[in-house]
Design a protein around this motif. Structure first.
Motif, PDB file in Angstrom:
ATOM      1  N   GLN A 159       0.837  -1.202   0.000  1.00 44.37           N
ATOM      2  CA  GLN A 159       0.000   0.000   0.000  1.00 44.37           C
ATOM      3  C   GLN A 159       0.872   1.253   0.000  1.00 44.37           C
ATOM      4  O   GLN A 159       0.578   2.224  -0.693  1.00 44.37           O
ATOM      5  N   ALA A 160       1.950   1.224   0.764  1.00 48.48           N
ATOM      6  CA  ALA A 160       2.883   2.357   0.781  1.00 48.48           C
ATOM      7  C   ALA A 160       3.567   2.498  -0.574  1.00 48.48           C
ATOM      8  O   ALA A 160       3.749   3.620  -1.070  1.00 48.48           O
ATOM      9  N   GLU A 161       3.923   1.371  -1.177  1.00 47.95           N
ATOM     10  CA  GLU A 161       4.544   1.423  -2.499  1.00 47.95           C
ATOM     11  C   GLU A 161       3.568   1.981  -3.534  1.00 47.95           C
ATOM     12  O   GLU A 161       3.972   2.721  -4.435  1.00 47.95           O
ATOM     13  N   ALA A 162       2.289   1.656  -3.399  1.00 43.81           N
ATOM     14  CA  ALA A 162       1.277   2.200  -4.308  1.00 43.81           C
ATOM     15  C   ALA A 162       1.164   3.718  -4.136  1.00 43.81           C
ATOM     16  O   ALA A 162       0.990   4.452  -5.127  1.00 43.81           O
ATOM     17  N   LEU A 163       1.275   4.200  -2.903  1.00 37.87           N
ATOM     18  CA  LEU A 163       1.239   5.646  -2.674  1.00 37.87           C
ATOM     19  C   LEU A 163       2.482   6.317  -3.265  1.00 37.87           C
ATOM     20  O   LEU A 163       2.388   7.407  -3.833  1.00 37.87           O
TER      21      LEU A 163
END
Length: 172
Positions: A159-163
């Protein structure tokens, strides 16, 4: 199943929060509804007054009574100032309502209590991205988050990588 989980352990915070979320999201014909959420919030308040105010804030937010929701979040923070989640929740609420300076102050307060809490890094970055500001700071916060020791309660690294990708896409 949520009701059964609470029946098995009426003081289990995770089960209580899951049931509250269900009540607030599900239509009445599926077993949800505000009135059920209100009753559950009273039960939560008997176990943990600060969490009871947080539950009531969610209910007021659902009712679109944002002043009352903010008041409940502030009461939760006042009752449990050592719990950084309450300052973080208030910071997110304030940012959602365009009160960015106040939001920053609440994120700073949460960071003073728990400077290494991974979830705080993630949520702060998420607010920056959703408000389209301080994107370089958001990138740094997400990098720190990805390199942090995460718990099962934290959002997954993906999820952090997607952000991070969202930041790259918007700024390239």
């Amino acid at each position: 199943m949520f009701v059964r989980s609470v029946a098995l352990d009426p003081s289990n915070n995770e089960a209580l929060n899951d049931l509250l979320s269900f009540y607030l999201r599900a239509p009445a014909f599926l077993g949800g509804g505000i009135e059920r959420a209100v009753g559950l919030a009273r039960h939560i308040a008997r176990i943990d007054p600060a969490e009871g105010h947080y539950a009531q804030a969610l209910i007021e937010d659902k009712r679109k009574d944002y002043d009352a929701a903010e008041q409940q979040l502030r009461l939760a923070l006042k009752l449990a100032p050592a719990n950084p989640r309450h300052a973080m929740d208030l910071a997110i609420f304030l940012a959602t309502h365009g009160r960015l300076n106040e939001s920053e102050a609440m994120f700073d307060q949460a960071a003073a209590v728990a400077p290494y809490q991974a979830r705080l890094l993630f949520e702060h970055a998420n607010v920056y991205i959703s408000t389209q500001r301080n994107l370089e700071d958001a990138r740094r916060l997400l990098q720190r988050y990805i390199n942090s020791q995460l718990t099962p309660d934290d959002p997954p690294r993906q999820q952090a990588e997607a952000l991070l990708k969202k930041i790259r896409d918007c700024c390239s």
